[in-house]
Motif scaffolding. Structure first.
Motif: not given
Lengths: 114, 113
Positions: A20-45
């Motif tokens: 489990t990976l955890r993320c705390s957004p900036r204060s006041g932000d309502l949206s959270v996005y997750w991305y995966q970045q790998s050498l072969d796939q680049g930055l994937q939403f």
């Protein structure tokens, strides 16, 4: 410092395990996005949550799931891990109240699957 | 549908030379456009964004980008490269609504002393 925090910074685990990976957004932000970045796939939403609700899905595997809690932090769950899941996982947050806004990225979690 | 294409996965410039990183987008509606920079082992950091105001957008660290609708381009420039500019640069597009942002494949900038 973007104001977005991610824990842990590094994670080493074995194939077949669940993390489990955890993320705390900036204060006041309502949206959270997750991305995966790998050498072969680049930055994937992977997935977008807004104020607790799933808003958009990208290239997210069925073995992966996410949720956003009432306090707006988010968790990305990765199960039945495979070697190919080794990557940097970023979360980003944005305000998005008036429409799509700048995304602020956390420092990432580096996942290594052995 | 929206997409973004970054020409050149690697670009090398000499210190003090002009930096030009190319980005072309595809969008069915007027887009929001972004440039992000990623330094080694760090997350992405916003350099600048275009949101349909001025077509020439100035960002941090001396970078700027010009939105050209006729060419569907949003190229990133900097008049004089510094060693500290060595990083990977990502162009991104968002066509509005609560849609995902689409990132380009990135361009790694090398600055040669």
């Amino acid at each position: 410092d973007s104001g977005v925090t991610q824990t842990p910074k590094h994670l080493i685990t074995a194939t077949g395990q669940r993390v489990t990976l955890r993320c705390s957004p900036r204060s006041g932000d309502l949206s959270v996005y997750w991305y995966q970045q790998s050498l072969d796939q680049g930055l994937q939403f992977l997935i977008h949550y807004y104020n607790g609700e799933e808003r958009a899905k990208g290239n997210i595997l069925e073995r992966f799931s996410a949720q956003q809690f009432p306090d707006l932090h988010s968790e990305l769950n990765l199960s039945s891990l495979e070697l190919g899941d080794s990557a940097l996982y970023f979360c980003a947050s944005s305000n998005d109240k008036g429409g799509p806004d700048t995304q602020y990225f956390g420092p990432g979690t580096r996942l290594t699957v052995l | 549908a929206q997409s973004v294409t970054q020409l050149g996965s690697h670009v090398s410039v000499s210190e003090g030379a002009l930096v030009l990183l190319r980005c072309n987008y595809s969008s069915s509606v007027p887009p929001y456009l972004f440039w992000y920079v990623q330094y080694p082992n760090q997350g992405l950091q916003l350099l600048l964004k275009y949101t349909s105001a001025a077509t020439l957008v100035k960002g941090i660290n001396g970078f700027e980008a010009e939105f050209k609708k006729s060419e569907t381009s949003f190229h990133l420039t900097k008049p004089s490269a510094h060693m500290s500019d060595a990083a990977e640069y990502f162009c991104a597009v968002n066509s509005g609504g609560y849609q995902k942002v689409t990132f380009g494949t990135g361009t790694k900038l090398q600055v040669i002393p």
